[in-house]
Scaffold this motif. Structure first.
Motif, short mmCIF file in Angstrom:
data_model
loop_
_atom_site.label_atom_id
_atom_site.label_comp_id
_atom_site.label_asym_id
_atom_site.label_seq_id
_atom_site.Cartn_x
_atom_site.Cartn_y
_atom_site.Cartn_z
N PRO A 46 61.10 45.87 -95.52
CA PRO A 46 61.33 45.45 -94.13
C PRO A 46 62.77 44.98 -93.97
O PRO A 46 63.31 44.27 -94.83
N PRO A 51 67.55 37.98 -85.52
CA PRO A 51 66.47 37.11 -85.99
C PRO A 51 65.10 37.77 -86.04
O PRO A 51 64.09 37.09 -86.00
N SER A 55 59.70 46.69 -89.33
CA SER A 55 58.92 47.38 -90.35
C SER A 55 59.59 48.70 -90.71
O SER A 55 60.07 49.42 -89.83
N ASP A 57 58.44 51.76 -92.80
CA ASP A 57 57.38 52.41 -93.57
C ASP A 57 57.86 53.78 -94.06
O ASP A 57 57.34 54.81 -93.64
N ASP B 140 56.95 48.96 -85.12
CA ASP B 140 57.51 50.14 -85.76
C ASP B 140 56.46 50.73 -86.70
O ASP B 140 55.43 50.11 -86.98
N LYS B 141 56.75 51.91 -87.19
CA LYS B 141 55.82 52.60 -88.10
C LYS B 141 55.43 51.67 -89.26
O LYS B 141 56.30 51.08 -89.89
N GLY B 142 54.14 51.57 -89.48
CA GLY B 142 53.67 50.77 -90.60
C GLY B 142 53.63 49.28 -90.35
O GLY B 142 53.38 48.49 -91.26
N ALA B 143 53.83 48.88 -89.10
CA ALA B 143 53.90 47.44 -88.81
C ALA B 143 52.52 46.78 -88.76
O ALA B 143 51.49 47.45 -88.69
N ASN B 167 49.11 54.22 -88.37
CA ASN B 167 49.49 53.51 -89.59
C ASN B 167 49.95 52.09 -89.31
O ASN B 167 50.88 51.59 -89.93
N PRO B 187 55.06 40.80 -95.01
CA PRO B 187 56.47 41.20 -94.86
C PRO B 187 56.70 42.18 -93.71
O PRO B 187 57.78 42.20 -93.12
N ASN B 188 55.68 43.00 -93.38
CA ASN B 188 55.85 43.99 -92.30
C ASN B 188 55.25 43.51 -90.98
O ASN B 188 55.09 44.30 -90.04
N THR B 189 54.88 42.25 -90.88
CA THR B 189 54.34 41.72 -89.61
C THR B 189 55.46 41.66 -88.58
O THR B 189 56.54 41.17 -88.86
N GLN B 190 55.16 42.16 -87.39
CA GLN B 190 56.16 42.15 -86.32
C GLN B 190 55.71 41.38 -85.09
O GLN B 190 56.54 41.04 -84.25
N LYS B 218 60.54 35.24 -88.17
CA LYS B 218 61.34 36.34 -87.60
C LYS B 218 60.48 37.41 -86.93
O LYS B 218 60.70 38.61 -87.09
N ILE B 219 59.43 36.98 -86.22
CA ILE B 219 58.55 37.94 -85.54
C ILE B 219 58.41 37.54 -84.07
O ILE B 219 58.78 36.44 -83.67
N ARG B 220 57.86 38.46 -83.27
CA ARG B 220 57.72 38.22 -81.84
C ARG B 220 56.35 37.61 -81.53
O ARG B 220 55.35 37.96 -82.15
N ASP B 241 57.70 35.36 -76.48
CA ASP B 241 58.72 36.38 -76.19
C ASP B 241 58.32 37.20 -74.97
O ASP B 241 59.17 37.57 -74.17
#
Lengths: 180, 433
Positions: A46, A51, A55, A57, B140-143, B167, B187-190, B218-220, B241
């Protein structure tokens, strides 16, 4: 949209960074896992832009040709390095063309490099380990003038993070973790 | 208004980033502005009713007609400026095609942004269209998403049935267990995705606390604010947000249209706009007119909803047939202290549980004369339904009880009818079962 680049959004991002430089910090990472021989599998980690986390992938393989003890199943590290330089120059050229209101019809970047493997293999202490030279060629068709395209070439190279990293170098720090 | 007369068909503040002889990105001049809007006026000092009536509404300059005319058109006359906006990527600031933008949408969006204290807003053809476009714009892809385990069924279906195809994955957590929420972040959480007030038990989430977790990681943070309007709390100002609404509920308030909305910073709403275009959930101009008319009375409607709901909740709480009542402004509500500190209006939603389980609840509904048995909420008329055979019919009785939805649970959307009439109606109905 000219060249597929949203200049308005780019402008807003540029001015956002002028107001808050933290928005312009991008962090990247890749993880390589050895598969066998010279072959590895890479996974993009990632990344973050300002800030916020993005992701990524994506994964791909790297290998060496048979002459270099691999199976020739994937591009090798040098080809990825050169493509990273070329793609970076290409992005800068397309962005710059859009700022200069030039419509591109075709854009091709070729990057070539030469290694002396005597350096890597430590056969000759005088031989260079790094690339001895990297050459690029930009081939373009569009409605810009020769002078504009020359300006673009120079700007795209000068503003390319990857090309400038190659040309000026970057500090490399590392660590070793031993799992017994 | 045409360019020949020196006017822009769209938002005159939104201009090209380019100028002759520019060489590189650092010279680009365009900055983000609130909107887009036909009229840029600061309503931040005005009260909710004043902003609801006036913000964004444009009188017809030709005829002098008061109020936004209905621009029932699919397309707009193009000129060089419109073409330029497409070429450079600021087409959201111009009228080109109604799926992209229309004066009726803009009037509504400007009003919504003013009420929420947000820079920008978008309206959609449904709340689910708003949710889908917004979530996809932030992923995003894989999020991965961390979401409430008590989501609205439509949202849950999107997350559970559609996102895995792309995905993308979701972890579901108790919306009030903040340690579990943070522990679920990968780690891929958005996105953190929660509802301001849950359905049907009306749990109030601490948006400021969720915002801190989001920023730290660092996520929304996206909040579905459907059960609470800006009259209750400004969710973007509290740190979200983006806030999403099913506008079919309180924002329109008359149970006569389907619509959705999202509000937030211009930066993020601009990211949602291409998804609105791609997924096609644009709101028809005539529906915008209805929505704009409904929105003008939001503040006085919410005052009436709260007035009747609070009195009815207090009445139900003391009735011997009623086991439990959930209403945020009741002292007995588990989140009452948070509600008192953050809500300026308790809204019109009540949930309560009666003796005799679902059978008695069904009988009660049949005995009521004023509330209508119907799904949805937020209209001027009271609507009543049972979670066990509507919103939560897909769950087993044990699963419902694990969520705290016990037999005999009733969800009531209190309209703006007189409190005395509603209390009298419930009195006779409860005495009949």
């Amino acid at each position: 949209m000219r060249n597929g680049i949203a200049v308005s959004a780019l402008s807003e991002f540029v001015n956002e960074i002028k107001n808050d430089p933290a928005e312009g910090i991008a962090q990247y990472g890749v993880e390589l896992n050895w598969q066998s021989g010279t072959r590895s599998k890479v996974t993009a980690l990632p990344m973050s832009v300002g800030p916020h986390t993005v992701s990524r992938d994506f994964s791909w393989e790297i290998d060496e040709p048979r002459q270099l003890l691999g199976c020739n199943h994937a591009p090798n590290p040098q080809e990825y390095l050169l493509s990273g330089v070329g793609a970076c120059i290409l992005v800068g050229f397309a962005v710059g063309a859009s700022v200069m209101e030039i419509q591109l019809e075709m854009l091709k970047v070729t990057v070539r490099g030469e290694l002396n493997l005597s350096g890597f293999l430590d056969i000759d202490p005088e031989a260079s380990v790094p690339f001895t030279e990297i050459q690029y060629c930009i081939e373009v068709t569009g409605d810009g003038t020769e002078e504009q395209f020359e300006t673009l070439r120079q700007t795209a190279l000068r503003q390319s993070p990857n090309a400038m990293t190659i040309m000026k170098g970057a500090a490399v720090e590392g660590e070793l973790i031993i799992n017994n | 208004m045409t360019k020949e007369h020196g006017l822009i068909k769209g938002d005159s503040v939104g201009q090209s980033a380019l100028a002759p002889d520019m060489r590189w990105t650092s010279e680009l001049k365009r900055t983000r502005q609130a909107g887009p809007s036909q009229i840029h006026k600061d309503w931040s000092a005005a009260g909710f009713s004043t902003a609801a009536v006036h913000a964004g509404t444009t009188d017809d300059p030709i005829s002098g007609a008061v109020g936004t005319p209905i621009y029932q058109t699919s397309t707009f006359l193009l000129d060089d400026e419109q073409y330029r906006s497409v070429e450079e990527g600021y087409a959201r600031d111009r009228f080109i095609y109604t799926r992209y933008g229309n004066p009726n949408q803009w009037a509504l969006q400007t009003k919504l942004a003013a009420l929420e204290g947000a820079e920008s807003a978008l309206v959609f053809s449904s709340g689910m269209a708003a949710i889908t476009a917004t979530v996809m714009a932030m992923m995003d892809k894989g999020a991965h998403i961390v979401a409430s385990n008590e989501l609205y069924g439509g949202t849950y279906n999107l997350f559970n049935q559609e996102l895995p195809t792309l995905n993308m994955s979701v972890s579901y957590v108790d919306p009030r267990d903040y340690e579990a929420i943070e522990a679920a972040i990968q780690p891929n959480t958005q996105i953190l995705y929660f509802e301001a007030l849950t359905n049907p038990l009306l749990k109030l989430v601490d948006i400021k606390r969720l915002s801190q977790i989001a920023k730290r990681n660092k996520i929304r943070l996206i909040i579905d604010g459907t059960f609470l309007t800006p009259i209750s709390c400004r969710i973007v100002e509290m740190g979200a947000d983006l806030v999403i609404h099913s506008a079919s509920k309180y924002l329109n308030g008359h149970s006569d249209l389907i619509a959705g909305a999202v509000m937030g910073s211009r930066k993020l709403v601009d990211m949602v706009w291409p998804r609105l275009l791609a997924y096609g959930g644009s709101l028809d101009p005539h529906a915008c007119f209805l929505f704009e008319r409904g929105l003008k009375t939001l503040a006085i409607r919410m005052a009436a909803h709260e007035n009747s709901a609070l009195q009815l909740a207090q009445y139900l709480e003391q009735h011997p047939t009623v086991k439990r009542v959930f209403y945020p402004l009741l002292e007995s509500h588990p989140d009452n202290s948070l509600a008192v500190s953050v809500l300026k209006n308790g809204g019109g939603m009540i949930s309560f549980e009666i003796m005799g389980g679902d059978k008695a609840a069904l009988k009660l509904l049949k005995c009521l004369n004023i509330p209508k048995q119907a799904t949805s909420l937020g209209g001027v008329e009271s609507l009543v339904s049972l979670p066990f055979n509507t919103s939560h019919a897909g769950y087993t009785s044990k699963q419902r009880q694990d969520m705290g939805i016990n037999p005999g649970c009733i969800r009531l959307s209190v309209g703006i009818e007189d409190a005395a009439d509603l209390i009298n109606d419930f009195e006779q109905a409860l005495n009949s079962i």
